[in-house]
Design a protein around this motif. Structure first.
Motif, PDB file in Angstrom:
ATOM      1  N   MET A  41       0.847  -1.198   0.000  1.00  0.00           N
ATOM      2  CA  MET A  41       0.000   0.000   0.000  1.00  0.00           C
ATOM      3  C   MET A  41       0.884   1.250   0.000  1.00  0.00           C
ATOM      4  O   MET A  41       1.815   1.361   0.795  1.00  0.00           O
ATOM      5  CB  MET A  41      -0.908   0.002   1.242  1.00  0.00           C
ATOM      6  CG  MET A  41      -1.865   1.188   1.311  1.00  0.00           C
ATOM      7  SD  MET A  41      -2.974   1.163   2.755  1.00  0.00           S
ATOM      8  CE  MET A  41      -4.055  -0.193   2.316  1.00  0.00           C
ATOM      9  N   THR A  42       0.623   2.168  -0.899  1.00  0.00           N
ATOM     10  CA  THR A  42       1.398   3.401  -0.985  1.00  0.00           C
ATOM     11  C   THR A  42       0.878   4.413   0.026  1.00  0.00           C
ATOM     12  O   THR A  42      -0.217   4.270   0.586  1.00  0.00           O
ATOM     13  CB  THR A  42       1.303   4.009  -2.396  1.00  0.00           C
ATOM     14  OG1 THR A  42      -0.035   4.466  -2.624  1.00  0.00           O
ATOM     15  CG2 THR A  42       1.684   2.976  -3.452  1.00  0.00           C
ATOM     16  N   TRP A  43       1.682   5.484   0.244  1.00  0.00           N
ATOM     17  CA  TRP A  43       1.227   6.547   1.144  1.00  0.00           C
ATOM     18  C   TRP A  43      -0.052   7.176   0.607  1.00  0.00           C
ATOM     19  O   TRP A  43      -0.947   7.547   1.363  1.00  0.00           O
ATOM     20  CB  TRP A  43       2.319   7.601   1.300  1.00  0.00           C
ATOM     21  CG  TRP A  43       3.576   7.150   1.985  1.00  0.00           C
ATOM     22  CD1 TRP A  43       4.853   7.498   1.659  1.00  0.00           C
ATOM     23  CD2 TRP A  43       3.678   6.285   3.123  1.00  0.00           C
ATOM     24  NE1 TRP A  43       5.744   6.901   2.503  1.00  0.00           N
ATOM     25  CE2 TRP A  43       5.059   6.150   3.421  1.00  0.00           C
ATOM     26  CE3 TRP A  43       2.765   5.596   3.905  1.00  0.00           C
ATOM     27  CZ2 TRP A  43       5.516   5.370   4.468  1.00  0.00           C
ATOM     28  CZ3 TRP A  43       3.225   4.809   4.960  1.00  0.00           C
ATOM     29  CH2 TRP A  43       4.583   4.699   5.223  1.00  0.00           C
ATOM     30  N   ILE A  75      -2.978   5.199   1.570  1.00  0.00           N
ATOM     31  CA  ILE A  75      -3.317   5.405   2.985  1.00  0.00           C
ATOM     32  C   ILE A  75      -4.065   6.718   3.160  1.00  0.00           C
ATOM     33  O   ILE A  75      -5.120   6.772   3.807  1.00  0.00           O
ATOM     34  CB  ILE A  75      -2.032   5.372   3.831  1.00  0.00           C
ATOM     35  CG1 ILE A  75      -1.470   3.948   3.870  1.00  0.00           C
ATOM     36  CG2 ILE A  75      -2.303   5.886   5.242  1.00  0.00           C
ATOM     37  CD1 ILE A  75      -0.120   3.836   4.504  1.00  0.00           C
ATOM     38  N   VAL A  76      -3.547   7.782   2.578  1.00  0.00           N
ATOM     39  CA  VAL A  76      -4.183   9.086   2.726  1.00  0.00           C
ATOM     40  C   VAL A  76      -5.570   9.093   2.087  1.00  0.00           C
ATOM     41  O   VAL A  76      -6.494   9.747   2.590  1.00  0.00           O
ATOM     42  CB  VAL A  76      -3.291  10.196   2.117  1.00  0.00           C
ATOM     43  CG1 VAL A  76      -4.014  11.539   2.129  1.00  0.00           C
ATOM     44  CG2 VAL A  76      -1.973  10.296   2.893  1.00  0.00           C
ATOM     45  N   ASP A  77      -5.747   8.344   1.039  1.00  0.00           N
ATOM     46  CA  ASP A  77      -7.043   8.297   0.351  1.00  0.00           C
ATOM     47  C   ASP A  77      -8.144   7.679   1.209  1.00  0.00           C
ATOM     48  O   ASP A  77      -9.328   7.759   0.866  1.00  0.00           O
ATOM     49  CB  ASP A  77      -6.926   7.532  -0.967  1.00  0.00           C
ATOM     50  CG  ASP A  77      -6.531   8.433  -2.136  1.00  0.00           C
ATOM     51  OD1 ASP A  77      -6.544   9.669  -1.960  1.00  0.00           O
ATOM     52  OD2 ASP A  77      -6.205   7.904  -3.211  1.00  0.00           O
ATOM     53  N   GLN A  78      -7.784   7.057   2.337  1.00  0.00           N
ATOM     54  CA  GLN A  78      -8.798   6.554   3.248  1.00  0.00           C
ATOM     55  C   GLN A  78      -9.524   7.690   3.969  1.00  0.00           C
ATOM     56  O   GLN A  78     -10.594   7.474   4.537  1.00  0.00           O
ATOM     57  CB  GLN A  78      -8.168   5.620   4.286  1.00  0.00           C
ATOM     58  CG  GLN A  78      -7.562   4.359   3.703  1.00  0.00           C
ATOM     59  CD  GLN A  78      -6.908   3.508   4.763  1.00  0.00           C
ATOM     60  OE1 GLN A  78      -7.551   2.686   5.417  1.00  0.00           O
ATOM     61  NE2 GLN A  78      -5.609   3.716   4.960  1.00  0.00           N
ATOM     62  N   ILE A  79      -8.934   8.883   3.928  1.00  0.00           N
ATOM     63  CA  ILE A  79      -9.529  10.056   4.572  1.00  0.00           C
ATOM     64  C   ILE A  79     -10.382  10.758   3.522  1.00  0.00           C
ATOM     65  O   ILE A  79      -9.864  11.377   2.587  1.00  0.00           O
ATOM     66  CB  ILE A  79      -8.430  10.991   5.116  1.00  0.00           C
ATOM     67  CG1 ILE A  79      -7.499  10.204   6.058  1.00  0.00           C
ATOM     68  CG2 ILE A  79      -9.040  12.187   5.833  1.00  0.00           C
ATOM     69  CD1 ILE A  79      -6.216  10.925   6.401  1.00  0.00           C
ATOM     70  N   ALA A  80     -11.685  10.653   3.665  1.00  0.00           N
ATOM     71  CA  ALA A  80     -12.608  11.048   2.592  1.00  0.00           C
ATOM     72  C   ALA A  80     -12.406  12.482   2.145  1.00  0.00           C
ATOM     73  O   ALA A  80     -12.369  12.770   0.938  1.00  0.00           O
ATOM     74  CB  ALA A  80     -14.051  10.814   3.041  1.00  0.00           C
TER      75      ALA A  80
END
Length: 300
Positions: free
Chosen positions: A1-3, A6-11
């Protein structure tokens, strides 16, 4: 999983255009600086294995909010516990180094920031190195992790410290409990205290003694720090801070042993632990130990 994954989990961040930069310094988190159209924030990414280190992420979140309310912690923007993510405001300033603290030029301002935190809202959970150290020790021994030579021999000295402290119990206040230099940021106007993974209500003298120990300050600088915090030098308070600094080194040694065995970070955790342990041994075996116990139990 790229950074970015990970950040894309924050809507609300996923809906924007943003840039990601990994920040250095974290040993139990990865910290990502995210620049987006509305500004800049830091996404704190919890790493596997942190539960062995007695990190409670819900407490970290609650206490980060409380520290921001006190005016010394970065504001909390979002919290995604299931994803292990917390988003905080980016503090634009200069991160301190041990050399900055050892120069002595900032100790009064640091003491003021610590007092501000300690005077803020009560934290969730308590922090007690007399409880944490045996918890770490159980993990190390049960899992067969590395234990330094003579480590168990100092249990009687630890009990003597506990008894000396019990003579005059001190109240607890909201503490960061991990105030190494890298968790202090100077924005030119004020000093911010960041990273509340180990936060909890604790004695103020632990906070100050741990800072003294982590930064490798001199004994004169510890007195200066304590005088700035207390308004005067009180021998029992200085002695208590020194002994808490010793307990911190002794306890964090096991933190290093656990991390040496479970962490995926490219860092010499065992060397880090042994540096602390060697200094702890020198203080346990040193000529000041008995006197410090007497002073800590006194009222001067």
């Amino acid at each position: 999983m790229t950074w970015r994954d990970i950040v894309d989990q924050i809507a609300w961040l996923r809906a924007t255009t943003y840039e990601v930069e990994e920040l250095t310094g974290g040993l139990t988190n990865v910290n990502l600086k995210v620049t987006h159209p509305g500004g800049t924030c830091v996404v704190r990414v919890a790493q596997p294995g942190s539960e062995l280190l007695a990190i409670d992420r819900d407490h970290e979140h609650h206490n980060s909010v409380a520290a921001a309310t006190a005016g010394v912690g970065a504001g909390v923007i979002d919290y995604l516990p299931d994803a292990g993510l917390m988003v905080v405001e980016y503090v634009d300033g200069r991160t301190f180094t041990d050399d900055d603290l050892r120069s002595g030029d900032h100790l009064g301002r640091v003491a003021a920031a610590v007092r501000q935190l300690h005077g803020g809202p009560r934290f969730e959970g308590d922090f007690d190195m007399f409880t944490l150290q045996p918890t770490y020790l159980s993990i190390v021994t049960e899992r067969g992790f590395r234990l330094p030579h003579r480590y168990l021999d100092f249990a009687p000295q630890v009990e003597r410290i506990r008894r000396a402290f019990a003579v005059r119990a001190e109240p607890t206040v909201p503490c960061n409990n991990d105030l190494l230099a890298g968790n202090l940021i100077d924005d030119g106007a004020k000093i911010w205290l960041i990273d509340y993974e180990y936060s909890g209500n604790n004695e103020a003298t632990f906070e100050l003694g741990n800072l003294w120990s982590e930064a490798g300050l001199t004994l004169d600088q510890l007195e200066e720090l304590m005088a700035a915090y207390d308004g005067a030098v009180h021998r029992h308070r200085v002695a208590r801070a020194r002994l808490w600094g010793l307990m911190a080194k002794y306890g964090w040694t096991l933190w290093g042993s656990i991390q040496d065995s479970v962490s995926t970070f490219d860092f010499d955790f065992w060397g880090w632990a042994m540096e602390k342990y060697d200094r702890a041994v020198a203080e346990f075996d040193g000529p000041d130990f008995d006197r410090l116990l007497d002073e800590a139990a006194g009222d001067a």
